[in-house]
Design a protein around this motif. Structure first.
Motif, short mmCIF file in Angstrom:
data_model
loop_
_atom_site.label_atom_id
_atom_site.label_comp_id
_atom_site.label_asym_id
_atom_site.label_seq_id
_atom_site.Cartn_x
_atom_site.Cartn_y
_atom_site.Cartn_z
N TYR A 10 46.26 45.83 21.24
CA TYR A 10 45.27 46.82 21.68
C TYR A 10 45.57 48.17 21.06
CZ TYR A 10 43.76 43.49 25.18
OH TYR A 10 43.27 42.38 25.81
N PRO B 86 38.99 53.97 31.39
CA PRO B 86 39.57 52.88 30.62
C PRO B 86 38.98 51.53 30.96
CG PRO B 86 41.08 53.62 32.30
CD PRO B 86 39.80 54.36 32.52
N HIS C 230 44.99 47.27 39.08
CA HIS C 230 44.49 46.23 39.97
C HIS C 230 44.66 44.88 39.30
CE1 HIS C 230 40.72 43.87 41.15
NE2 HIS C 230 41.69 43.54 41.94
N TYR C 231 45.26 43.93 40.00
CA TYR C 231 45.32 42.58 39.46
C TYR C 231 44.84 41.58 40.51
CZ TYR C 231 46.80 38.25 37.33
OH TYR C 231 46.80 36.99 36.82
N ASP C 232 44.01 40.65 40.04
CA ASP C 232 43.47 39.63 40.91
C ASP C 232 44.37 38.42 40.80
OD1 ASP C 232 42.18 37.40 41.76
OD2 ASP C 232 40.24 37.93 40.95
N GLY C 233 45.18 38.17 41.83
CA GLY C 233 46.08 37.02 41.82
C GLY C 233 45.27 35.75 41.81
N SER C 234 44.97 35.21 42.98
CA SER C 234 44.01 34.11 42.98
C SER C 234 43.06 34.36 44.13
CB SER C 234 44.72 32.77 43.11
OG SER C 234 45.65 32.84 44.15
N GLY D 148 43.88 50.18 34.70
CA GLY D 148 43.75 48.92 33.96
C GLY D 148 44.87 48.71 32.97
N ASN E 165 49.89 31.82 42.72
CA ASN E 165 49.96 30.41 42.38
C ASN E 165 50.90 30.24 41.20
OD1 ASN E 165 48.52 30.83 40.00
ND2 ASN E 165 46.61 30.01 40.80
N ARG F 50 50.69 29.58 38.26
CA ARG F 50 50.41 30.11 36.94
C ARG F 50 50.52 31.62 36.87
NH1 ARG F 50 46.33 27.30 32.92
NH2 ARG F 50 47.34 28.10 31.09
N PRO G 278 45.03 38.74 23.08
CA PRO G 278 44.90 37.99 24.34
C PRO G 278 43.96 38.75 25.26
CG PRO G 278 47.00 39.14 24.25
CD PRO G 278 46.24 39.55 23.03
N PHE G 279 42.76 38.23 25.44
CA PHE G 279 41.78 38.91 26.28
C PHE G 279 41.99 38.42 27.71
CE2 PHE G 279 37.51 40.32 27.44
CZ PHE G 279 37.43 41.47 26.70
N GLY G 280 42.72 39.16 28.48
CA GLY G 280 43.09 38.73 29.82
C GLY G 280 44.53 38.28 29.82
N PRO G 281 45.13 37.83 30.91
CA PRO G 281 44.49 37.69 32.23
C PRO G 281 44.28 39.03 32.94
CG PRO G 281 46.79 37.04 32.34
CD PRO G 281 46.50 37.34 30.91
N GLN G 282 45.04 40.04 32.55
CA GLN G 282 44.78 41.32 33.22
C GLN G 282 44.06 42.19 32.22
OE1 GLN G 282 46.29 44.63 32.74
NE2 GLN G 282 44.84 45.28 34.29
N HIS G 283 42.80 42.44 32.46
CA HIS G 283 42.03 43.24 31.51
C HIS G 283 41.02 44.06 32.29
CE1 HIS G 283 39.56 44.40 28.17
NE2 HIS G 283 40.48 43.94 27.36
N PRO G 284 40.93 45.35 31.98
CA PRO G 284 40.04 46.18 32.80
C PRO G 284 38.58 45.79 32.76
CG PRO G 284 40.88 47.39 30.91
CD PRO G 284 41.65 46.12 30.98
N VAL G 285 38.15 45.12 31.69
CA VAL G 285 36.74 44.74 31.63
C VAL G 285 36.45 43.63 32.63
CG1 VAL G 285 35.06 43.58 30.17
CG2 VAL G 285 36.30 45.51 29.30
N PRO H 230 37.37 41.96 36.12
CA PRO H 230 38.14 42.12 37.35
C PRO H 230 38.94 40.86 37.65
CG PRO H 230 35.82 42.62 37.68
CD PRO H 230 35.94 41.96 36.37
N GLU H 231 38.60 39.76 36.99
CA GLU H 231 39.27 38.52 37.31
C GLU H 231 39.98 37.98 36.08
OE1 GLU H 231 36.65 35.83 39.72
OE2 GLU H 231 35.28 36.96 38.49
N PRO H 232 41.04 37.20 36.31
CA PRO H 232 41.76 36.70 35.16
C PRO H 232 41.17 35.44 34.56
CG PRO H 232 42.94 36.17 37.15
CD PRO H 232 41.69 36.87 37.57
N TYR I 84 44.39 30.57 36.45
CA TYR I 84 45.10 31.66 37.11
C TYR I 84 44.64 31.84 38.54
CZ TYR I 84 46.92 32.68 32.56
OH TYR I 84 47.57 32.57 31.37
N ILE I 85 43.44 31.37 38.84
CA ILE I 85 42.96 31.50 40.21
C ILE I 85 42.84 30.14 40.85
CG2 ILE I 85 41.27 32.67 41.67
CD1 ILE I 85 40.53 34.38 39.62
#
Lengths: 284, 142, 142, 159, 361
Positions: free
Chosen positions: A111, A188, C12-16, C44, C59, C61, E7-14, E16-18, E39-40
């Motif tokens: 990035y 961002p 912010h991170y979405d776990g599961s 972010g 989880n 993963r 690597p687009f994700g798993p944590q990416h501001p665009v 909200p979900e991985p 991941y979910i």
């Protein structure tokens, strides 16, 4: 040695000016989005916090390069007000920006690296403008330092309409405003995470912020240069330009880099080039 | 089709600039909650007959009832506020408060329990009970 | 009050999670709640962040991802677990692929209960997180 | 299962302009005929408001041909049933190599995995479905509500 | 040509979900994308082993917090089919109204996220502010902002009074007026057109072969809409599916813009047609345990969802399966991402309206 004092004053006062401007910007932007927004001094809080945070060095060169970025930004303003040749100032300005590109490029995150590439693209797009602007100002006034242009008895702005319009377009890049904030952005939420600054943390990020405050102050000084006869009018002109930038920032989406490159080059070539060329043709 | 010179958002941005912001200044300004909002479970130990139906039906297994030890406990951090326990309780010992529970820190865990753990017990089967002295009382937490 | 309590940047991170808490975290940024009033920015980017907001449970993963993000955040930092799933696994605690709450893998400083956690609760949680951040800074400074 | 007639029937749906709606597997617990358990696999298609499905009973180890030649989007479902149920799908157009879900326990939906979980629950005294399925009502309900595994495509319910 | 892997994700501001897309780039052009999910993945379908069928609805509701209502409804409909339960009329109408309100909610949410992805923060704020109105309606009528928990097998748990329904309609129509202005921004703003027109074009043939559903398919000219089947009282509603033909990102935005207005119209018709009065029956609770199987299809905001429920006469179901719309749209997304530019990736991913927790369950 009056001019050296002006240079020193710039180094001290410009961050205050730039930080406050950023604070006003964030508040006005929030109001345009029908929010209340952060306190006016928020940018200072942010930088203060970043300086207290632990810094993670991704590599040994990023720190010195970013320090160079701040120092050269400050130097650009100091040299400008200190009475150095205007063309030279434009080159130092470019050099300062290059330090940021190098620092971001030295990180190994994709990035950050892609952000550096994009920053290089916008740098190539914006730098010719500043050189042409300086050339235009020198041509009109016949003198080549900040003090001398301000002392020049006639307005230079009326003879530089193309440059004034192009200034608005290029300032969008320099102030990192939408639609031209492709290399990094204050909001961002883009494909490059935080672009250039992705790998910077703590103190290093604070450097980038402070350098950006200097950058805003330098742009303001350029505006004063264009409105050479009265610095209050120059300040007001900068205020109007900045307000327009904020408005456009809140009313457009982010452009793709091709459009950024095309529109800035078009502005530089057609508006600035045409303006300077006309000066030479008419002046002959 | 899109005309490059019209930026329809400019007008809205300007209008917002002069209008009042939409922000509700929480926590200085709190909107009264809607009547039916589901917040947190409240328990009245005096009417409970330890039928264990709430425990059996709780989809999140947040409620534990022990007939022998006369313990009724709930993990608030596990509760999903689905309202099933309130619906099935024949003694109306359970109710749903409209206010959500406040955030907890690890230090809020009492007696080595996880934070958000609340329990009630009756000293002897036939006493009409007050909450156990070492257990956190719901009043103190709310 | 130091600079830390005035400029908490969140990651912010979405776990599961089921998205419920995620959208409520995002809703906090929007005009009605506007957490930027407290200087909060949703970065972010772990390298810029001070407060780690995790929604959803752990989880197999995402263990590495959560630890990795936490590790990338420069000190001092705090973790706020948002919602029943992040606090304890919630209703999914017994799903076969779920390990439990976020505290199984990283230390959690504030637990925000609710399913889904309401924006008001999240703001409360962030405010408590700021207090924890301040304590950690003092500890670091001394 | 008969591979050629199955693929021919799938191709009929493709030519008829049907859209792939679902490939779903269900683990059936062990019975006397199939001690290792079996899978009930459904390929469902939608056209306008019609919903139809093909159904096959698969024994662990059976080879199931991929339908990605007719329906390219099938790869996601096929990778899924391979990874979660351990059904041996062959000839996929996109092989994600077991990396789609990457669950903690391998093949979590297979009859043996389900049995293991239920037995563990029973041992721990946790209320859960019984490790041995009820034979009577289960078989009857199955026959009453669904076509026999080898019957021709049948219109299913749309709700 | 330099190749980089982003690597687009798993944590990416665009997002909200991985979800992870390993993007292989040549300069700024994407040549390949490899998806990884999981991941979910919670394995909630297998929770039928331990959760009785009566409570499984609460688990199903939490497949996804955005279309939570529809998931709960789909589960209840499946069991009602298996157990032959006749749902009271008013409950059916209330379900339809709530379902359409959640469609509006979901579309507003998505329009905001989409705007954020192409760098239009102000528009994001606008859409989400309007969405708060919908959440208020939800909280008032169901008790929850995003997870509603009103569906029960055999009906619904709460009634909404006729006066309240009338007030909701007034609020929605006001919202509709405000929404028209925002919709015109999406449709006419040149900077949005710059990012969306001609980006990620999906032809009708590809839409069919990649088995796309919902707004994704409708934006490519396929008039598929599960509601047209007429189930769940939709046969009493007068509506036409919203179809666009361009197949690009802007067409997918346009479909959702028009569907918001369509949903307000459907709610108006529903409030008009439903039986009025206080104390009408809402729940017809079944007795005993279910035996049999059912496929249920519903039109969620993101497209067609298919539920499969198999019951064996015990209180634990044998199998529950939800094939969610995002799962069906992923093949199309991967196809579109190949060959686009890095700056287009967020737009393409977001215009399928991905819901990863739906996909992975």
């Amino acid at each position: 040695m009056n001019t050296a004092i002006y240079g020193l004053l710039f180094v001290v006062l410009a961050p205050l000016f730039g930080g406050l401007l950023a604070g006003v910007d964030r508040r006005v932007s929030a109001r345009m989005q029908s929010r209340i927004g952060p306190p006016l001094l928020q940018p200072f809080y942010d930088v203060g916090k970043l300086l207290q945070k632990k810094t993670r060095q991704v590599n040994p060169v990023a720190g010195p390069l970013l320090l160079g970025h701040v120092i050269f930004m400050a130097a650009t303003g100091a040299l400008l007000l200190g009475g150095t040749d205007l063309i030279f100032v434009a080159f130092v300005f470019a050099l300062a920006a290059l330090f940021l590109v190098l620092a971001a490029g030295s990180a190994n995150s994709p990035y950050s690296f892609t952000g550096a590439e994009r920053e290089l693209i916008v740098l190539l797009a914006s730098e010719p403008f500043f050189i042409l602007m300086m050339a235009g100002v020198c041509k009109v006034s016949g003198v080549s330092t900040f003090g001398d242009v301000l002392a020049y008895p006639q307005w230079v702005a009326p003879q530089l309409p193309g440059i004034l319009i192009a200034f608005l377009i290029v300032a969008t890049i320099k102030l990192r405003k939408s639609p031209f904030d492709i290399s990094t952005s204050h909001h961002p939420h883009q494909e490059l995470v935080s672009g250039l600054t992705t790998d910077m943390s703590g103190r290093l990020l604070a450097y980038v912020e402070v350098a950006h405050w200097y950058e805003s102050a330098i742009l303001c000084a350029f505006m004063v240069l264009l409105f050479n006869r009265s610095w209050p009018i120059g300040l007001v002109a900068f205020g109007v330009a900045y307000a327009l930038e904020v408005l456009v920032d809140n009313s457009t989406s982010r452009a793709k880099w091709q459009l950024v490159l095309r529109s800035t080059w078009a502005a530089t070539l057609v508006l600035c080039g045409g303006n300077v060329l006309a000066l030479f043709v008419i002046g002959r | 089709m899109a005309n490059p010179l019209t930026l329809p958002m400019v007008r809205r941005s300007l209008r917002n600039l002069v209008a009042r912001p939409a922000t509700r200044k929480y926590p200085y300004e709190i909107r009264p909650s809607f009547g039916g909002a589901r917040g947190k479970i409240e328990f009245d130990v005096t009417t409970c007959n330890y039928c264990m139906l709430c425990m059996r039906r709780c989809p999140a297994e947040a409620i534990r009832v022990s007939r022998e030890d006369r313990i009724w406990s709930i993990e608030h951090l596990r509760c999903i506020a689905c309202n099933v326990c309130v619906e099935v309780c024949s003694k109306k010992s359970l109710s749903m408060s409209n206010q959500p529970r406040k955030p907890q820190t690890p230090a809020d865990g009492v007696d080595g329990q996880r934070p958000g753990h609340e329990e009630w017990h009756l000293a002897a089967p036939d006493t009409t009970g007050a909450p156990c002295p070492d257990a956190e009382t719901p009043a103190a937490k709310a | 009050m130091s600079m830390f309590s005035r400029s908490p940047w969140i990651l912010h991170y979405d776990g599961s999670s089921c998205n419920g808490c995620d959208i409520e975290v995002l809703a906090c940024l929007t005009p009605l709640y506007d957490v930027e009033r407290f200087g909060v920015v949703n970065t972010g980017n772990p390298k810029h962040a001070d407060i780690f907001l995790v929604t959803g449970s752990v989880n197999e993963r995402n263990i590495d991802i959560i630890q990795n993000l936490y590790g990338q955040m420069p000190d001092p930092k705090v973790v706020v677990a948002v919602g029943a799933c992040a606090c304890s696994g919630g209703i999914f605690a017994r799903a076969y692929n779920i390990q439990g709450g976020i505290d199984k893998v990283i230390p959690v400083d504030v637990y925000v209960p609710g399913c889904a956690a309401r924006p008001e609760s999240i703001i409360d949680g962030v405010v408590q997180g700021i207090a924890a951040l301040e304590e950690k800074r003092k500890k670091r400074a001394s | 299962m008969d591979r050629t007639t199955f693929l021919a029937r799938i191709e009929e749906y493709h030519m008829g302009g049907w859209r792939l709606a679902l490939i779903n597997a269900t683990s059936a617990m062990s019975t006397e005929e199939q001690p290792g358990g079996s899978f009930d696999v459904v390929w469902a298609f939608v056209k306008d408001n019609a919903f139809e499905y093909l159904r096959e009973e698969i024994v662990p180890g059976d080879e199931v041909p991929s339908i990605s030649a007719s329906f390219p989007a099938a790869f996601l479902y096929e990778n899924e049933i391979r990874e979660l149920f351990g059904i041996n799908v062959t000839g996929l157009n996109v092989d994600l190599g077991g990396q789609l879900y990457k669950t903690a326990k391998k093949i979590p939906f297979s009859p043996s995995a389900i049995r293991a979980r239920l037995e563990a629950n029973a041992a721990a005294g946790i209320a859960s479905a019984s490790p041995t399925p009820p034979a009577g009502p289960h078989g009857a309900a199955h026959a009453a509500s669904s076509p026999a595994p080898t019957s021709a495509p049948t219109a299913g319910k749309t709700a | 040509m330099k190749r980089t892997v982003i690597p687009f994700g798993p944590q990416h501001p665009v997002l909200p979900e991985p979800i992870v897309l390993d993007l292989i780039l040549e300069d700024e052009r994407v040549v390949d994308a490899v998806p990884t999910i999981g991941y979910i993945h919670r394995g909630l379908e297998m929770m039928v082993e331990r959760v009785e069928y009566t409570e499984m609805g609460f688990v199903v509701e939490r497949i996804c917090g955005i279309c939570s209502f529809m998931h709960g409804m789909g589960y209840c409909l499946s069991l009602e089919t298996i157990m032959n339960v006749e749902v009271p009329d008013r409950a059916k109408w209330l379900r339809l109204i709530w379902a359409e309100i959640s469609r509006i909610q979901s579309h507003l949410l998505w329009l905001g996220l989409g705007a954020d992805a192409f760098g239009f923060e102000n528009l994001f704020m606008h859409c989400w502010r309007m969405r708060e109105e919908i959440l208020d309606i939800f909280e008032k009528t169901t008790g929850g902002r995003v997870i509603h928990s009103v569906n029960r097998i055999g009906g619904v748990k709460r009634d909404v009074s006729d006066a309240e329904l009338a007030a909701i309609l007034v609020r929605l129509e006001e919202l509709g007026k405000a929404f028209k202005k925002t919709a015109s921004v999406f449709a006419t703003d040149p900077s949005i057109a710059h990012r969306l027109v001609g980006v990620g074009v999906l032809s009708p043939e590809d839409a069919l072969s990649t088995a796309s559903v919902g707004p994704m398919a409708r934006a490519s000219g396929l008039a598929t809409d599960t509601r047209l089947g007429g189930a769940n009282l939709y046969d009493q509603i007068d509506f036409q599916p919203v179809v666009e033909t361009a197949g690009d990102c802007l067409a997918r935005v346009a479909v959702r813009l028009r569907e918001v207005e369509q949903s307000i119209g459907i709610i108006r018709q529903a409030i008009d047609k439903m039986p009025k009065g206080e104390g009408l029956p809402l729940e017809n609770r079944p007795r005993g345990n279910p035996a049999g199987e059912a496929f249920t299809r519903l039109e969620q905001p993101r497209g067609e969802v298919v539920y499969y429920v198999k019951a064996n006469g015990t209180k634990y179901l044998e199998r529950f399966r939800a094939r969610t719309p995002t799962f069906a749209n992923i093949p199309a997304m991967i196809q579109l991402v190949k060959g686009c530019e890095l700056a287009d990736v967020p737009n393409i991913i977001l215009t399928i309206d991905p819901c990863i927790s739906c996909t992975e369950r």
